[in-house]
Design a protein around this motif. Structure first.
Motif, mmCIF file in Angstrom:
data_model
loop_
_atom_site.group_PDB
_atom_site.id
_atom_site.type_symbol
_atom_site.label_atom_id
_atom_site.label_comp_id
_atom_site.label_asym_id
_atom_site.label_seq_id
_atom_site.Cartn_x
_atom_site.Cartn_y
_atom_site.Cartn_z
ATOM 1 N N MET A 157 0.846 -1.196 0.000
ATOM 2 C CA MET A 157 0.000 0.000 0.000
ATOM 3 C C MET A 157 0.883 1.248 0.000
ATOM 4 S SD MET A 157 -2.972 0.968 2.710
ATOM 5 C CE MET A 157 -3.845 -0.522 2.255
ATOM 6 N N THR A 158 0.554 2.242 -0.796
ATOM 7 C CA THR A 158 1.372 3.443 -0.904
ATOM 8 C C THR A 158 1.166 4.342 0.302
ATOM 9 O OG1 THR A 158 -0.325 4.718 -2.048
ATOM 10 C CG2 THR A 158 1.121 3.352 -3.413
ATOM 11 N N ALA A 159 2.143 5.248 0.506
ATOM 12 C CA ALA A 159 2.020 6.206 1.603
ATOM 13 C C ALA A 159 0.797 7.093 1.415
ATOM 14 C CB ALA A 159 3.293 7.051 1.694
ATOM 15 N N ASP A 160 0.520 7.493 0.171
ATOM 16 C CA ASP A 160 -0.642 8.353 -0.093
ATOM 17 C C ASP A 160 -1.933 7.662 0.352
ATOM 18 O OD1 ASP A 160 1.007 10.221 -1.125
ATOM 19 O OD2 ASP A 160 0.580 9.798 -3.225
ATOM 20 N N ALA A 161 -2.077 6.378 0.012
ATOM 21 C CA ALA A 161 -3.286 5.652 0.392
ATOM 22 C C ALA A 161 -3.379 5.510 1.905
ATOM 23 C CB ALA A 161 -3.301 4.281 -0.276
ATOM 24 N N THR A 162 -2.252 5.307 2.562
ATOM 25 C CA THR A 162 -2.236 5.157 4.013
ATOM 26 C C THR A 162 -2.737 6.413 4.690
ATOM 27 O OG1 THR A 162 -0.417 3.573 3.982
ATOM 28 C CG2 THR A 162 -0.753 4.791 6.031
ATOM 29 N N VAL A 163 -2.177 7.567 4.324
ATOM 30 C CA VAL A 163 -2.531 8.786 5.050
ATOM 31 C C VAL A 163 -3.951 9.235 4.752
ATOM 32 C CG1 VAL A 163 -0.129 9.531 5.144
ATOM 33 C CG2 VAL A 163 -1.564 10.344 3.285
ATOM 34 N N MET A 164 -4.438 9.025 3.541
ATOM 35 C CA MET A 164 -5.773 9.504 3.191
ATOM 36 C C MET A 164 -6.850 8.818 4.030
ATOM 37 S SD MET A 164 -5.668 11.960 1.086
ATOM 38 C CE MET A 164 -7.404 12.014 0.654
ATOM 39 N N ARG A 165 -6.636 7.548 4.396
ATOM 40 C CA ARG A 165 -7.631 6.822 5.177
ATOM 41 C C ARG A 165 -7.767 7.370 6.589
ATOM 42 N NH1 ARG A 165 -4.910 2.626 3.792
ATOM 43 N NH2 ARG A 165 -4.537 2.021 5.947
ATOM 44 N N HIS A 166 -6.730 8.068 7.056
ATOM 45 C CA HIS A 166 -6.722 8.513 8.443
ATOM 46 C C HIS A 166 -7.120 9.972 8.609
ATOM 47 C CE1 HIS A 166 -5.098 4.846 10.243
ATOM 48 N NE2 HIS A 166 -4.359 4.728 9.164
ATOM 49 N N ILE A 167 -7.409 10.670 7.536
ATOM 50 C CA ILE A 167 -7.805 12.067 7.628
ATOM 51 C C ILE A 167 -9.284 12.138 8.027
ATOM 52 C CG2 ILE A 167 -8.107 14.209 6.323
ATOM 53 C CD1 ILE A 167 -5.712 13.361 4.622
ATOM 54 N N SER A 168 -9.600 12.969 8.994
ATOM 55 C CA SER A 168 -10.974 13.078 9.477
ATOM 56 C C SER A 168 -11.886 13.639 8.385
ATOM 57 C CB SER A 168 -11.035 14.003 10.700
ATOM 58 O OG SER A 168 -10.722 15.333 10.336
ATOM 59 N N GLN A 169 -13.168 13.361 8.527
ATOM 60 C CA GLN A 169 -14.139 13.896 7.573
ATOM 61 C C GLN A 169 -14.115 15.413 7.578
ATOM 62 O OE1 GLN A 169 -18.075 12.179 7.948
ATOM 63 N NE2 GLN A 169 -17.249 10.178 8.491
ATOM 64 N N ARG A 170 -13.943 16.003 8.755
ATOM 65 C CA ARG A 170 -13.895 17.458 8.870
ATOM 66 C C ARG A 170 -12.766 18.033 8.015
ATOM 67 N NH1 ARG A 170 -11.790 17.314 13.233
ATOM 68 N NH2 ARG A 170 -13.631 16.759 14.439
ATOM 69 N N ALA A 171 -11.582 17.406 8.114
ATOM 70 C CA ALA A 171 -10.437 17.914 7.358
ATOM 71 C C ALA A 171 -10.588 17.645 5.865
ATOM 72 C CB ALA A 171 -9.145 17.269 7.886
ATOM 73 N N GLN A 172 -11.204 16.498 5.506
ATOM 74 C CA GLN A 172 -11.394 16.194 4.087
ATOM 75 C C GLN A 172 -12.376 17.151 3.429
ATOM 76 O OE1 GLN A 172 -11.756 12.096 2.795
ATOM 77 N NE2 GLN A 172 -11.016 11.339 4.770
ATOM 78 N N GLN A 173 -13.336 17.624 4.189
ATOM 79 C CA GLN A 173 -14.373 18.486 3.617
ATOM 80 C C GLN A 173 -13.999 19.964 3.662
ATOM 81 O OE1 GLN A 173 -17.756 17.380 5.994
ATOM 82 N NE2 GLN A 173 -17.922 15.342 5.071
ATOM 83 N N ARG A 174 -12.886 20.296 4.308
ATOM 84 C CA ARG A 174 -12.507 21.704 4.445
ATOM 85 C C ARG A 174 -12.133 22.298 3.092
ATOM 86 N NH1 ARG A 174 -8.952 21.290 8.415
ATOM 87 N NH2 ARG A 174 -10.517 21.864 9.962
#
Length: 465
Positions: A1-18
């Protein structure tokens, strides 16, 4: 699994929607050519002619408690920029230094990393937990810790779960951690979501002063990969190294042979980010402990996607760190000679802290209270805190009687922090028999000696009355 895929799964919904929305309009299309000498009628940045301040003269000490010297033209950042609005992530000169320091001391194990400046570690923690936590998410952390962090976790809906500290092994109890994760869905926390984050102070841990061995750090990172959680590594104390207590006199930094290379190689333990291969570590650093707490300046190291979203958060909250703080730190960096010179300053700071540790412990161990077996000293590896353990029965609730000891200490004229106040659950507060002592605030060795004598008298009185 790539680093990009790893970190994206852990970002909160609040931060993703900002969304970060500016007022300068959409980006220019390629066919529009910018004028080489534009005149601005658009922004709110005052011309430097409006500033009443035109010059700051800095004086620096080459040794802690040494004589100050005037530094001429030390800063790489002129005042007309420092006094104006700056980039949200920090001025390029200080970002460059932060990256140089990371490469010198804690180079990440992958290439796609970045840094951003913050308004100190408290601000860093606020933004990191905002980035990672959705309501109800579980955060693991040491059972005794810097308790204001609990409030930060809670403010973003996180649910903290304690992991014991192994005082004999130097930090978080890795065996317990592994068993906790393996049996999560059958254990006492099974009603909580599986942990998303581990928050830890692995070097010079607050309050214990312990540092986790590198072999244990490697195990913890392996658990993070296996069970897919993020490590938030808070390291405000790691550059203050304490020599082991032997005879109360020996100080490994006395011979002045520790240049930056030797200090990094022999004294600094590996950061979790050095083991990181997929962007699951966020490392927090600060200028508070070896420069000045009032500067309110720190930085975060991590995967570039995580850093970008932290900058997005800053854009709608704190904006850029103080320009005056940045120019002050940059002046100190220029005076010391860049990242290597900064580390050499840390060597000098470590020398003074080790001397203070020797003085304080030596005085405590000479006391009647120690000779009667009323307390023992716990070795501290780094930072500005040491602890002593009181000889109280195991398994009892000591909270009330320890308040009595604190009252006696206040009457004798010394202030301390009870270990129970560094716990965030009743279970660990009840069993805490230690006292946290700081090496940082006394004006000199004589004041430390007097403080140790007063504390020893309070302990003696506590046990014998």
């Amino acid at each position: 699994m790539t680093a990009d895929a790893t970190v994206m799964r852990h970002i909160s919904q609040r931060a993703q929607q900002r969304e970060v929305v500016g007022f300068h309009g959409v980006p220019l299309p390629d066919h529009v050519n910018r004028h080489l000498s534009p005149i601005s009628l658009s922004g709110g940045r005052p011309h430097e002619g409006f500033y009443p301040l035109t010059k700051i003269t800095y004086e620096f000490k080459d040794h802690p408690f040494g004589e100050p010297k005037v530094a001429e033209d030390a800063s790489k950042l002129d005042l007309k920029r420092a006094l104006n609005y700056g980039p949200t992530e920090g001025f390029p000169q200080l970002l460059e230094f932060a990256k140089d320091l990371v490469l010198l001391t804690n180079k990440p194990g992958y290439s796609g990393w970045n840094v951003t400046l913050t308004n100190g570690s408290g601000d860093s923690l606020h933004k990191v937990f905002n980035l990672l936590l959705d309501p109800g998410d579980t955060v693991l952390l040491e059972a005794y810790t810097f308790v204001p962090t609990i409030n930060t976790i809670g403010s973003w809906g996180g649910s903290p779960v304690p992991v014991p500290i192994n005082f004999e092994d130097g930090g978080i109890d890795v065996d317990y951690l592994e068993q906790l994760l393996e049996g999560w869905f059958q254990g006492q926390y099974q009603e909580k979501p599986f942990p998303k984050v581990l928050y830890t102070i692995p070097t010079g841990q607050n309050p214990t002063g312990l540092s986790l061995k590198e072999s244990k750090r490697e195990r913890v990172y392996g658990l993070a990969k296996k069970y897919d959680f993020i490590i938030v590594e808070d390291d405000p104390y790691g550059y203050i190294q304490l020599g082991a207590f032997t005879d109360g006199v020996d100080n490994p930094f006395d011979d002045d042979t520790y240049d930056s290379a030797r200090f990094v190689k022999e004294r600094l333990l590996k950061s979790y980010i050095q083991y990181d291969s997929d962007g699951r570590v966020l490392r927090l650093e600060t200028f508070s402990k070896v420069f000045a707490p009032g500067a309110r300046l720190g930085f975060i190291v991590g995967h570039s996607e995580l850093i970008r979203r932290i900058i997005d958060h800053s854009n709608i909250s704190t904006k850029a760190p103080s320009g005056l703080s940045q120019v002050s730190v940059l002046s100190a960096i220029a005076h010391s000679g860049g990242a290597r010179g900064w580390i050499e300053w840390c060597v000098k700071v470590s020398k003074v802290y080790t001397e203070r540790k020797n003085v304080l412990i030596r005085t405590l161990l000479e006391s009647e209270a120690y000779k009667k077996g009323y307390f023992k000293y716990n070795e501290a590896d780094a930072g500005m805190f040491i602890t002593i353990d009181l000889n109280l029965p195991e398994g009892d609730d000591h909270r009330l009687e320890l308040e009595g000891l604190r009252y006696k200490a206040i009457e004798k004229g010394v202030e301390v922090v009870l270990g129970k106040n560094m716990a965030f659950t009743p279970e660990y507060a009840k069993s805490a028999k230690f006292i946290r002592l700081t090496l940082a605030t006394a004006s000199d060795n004589d004041e430390l000696i007097e403080a140790a004598r007063r504390l020893s008298q309070a302990v003696l009185s506590f046990f014998e009355q």
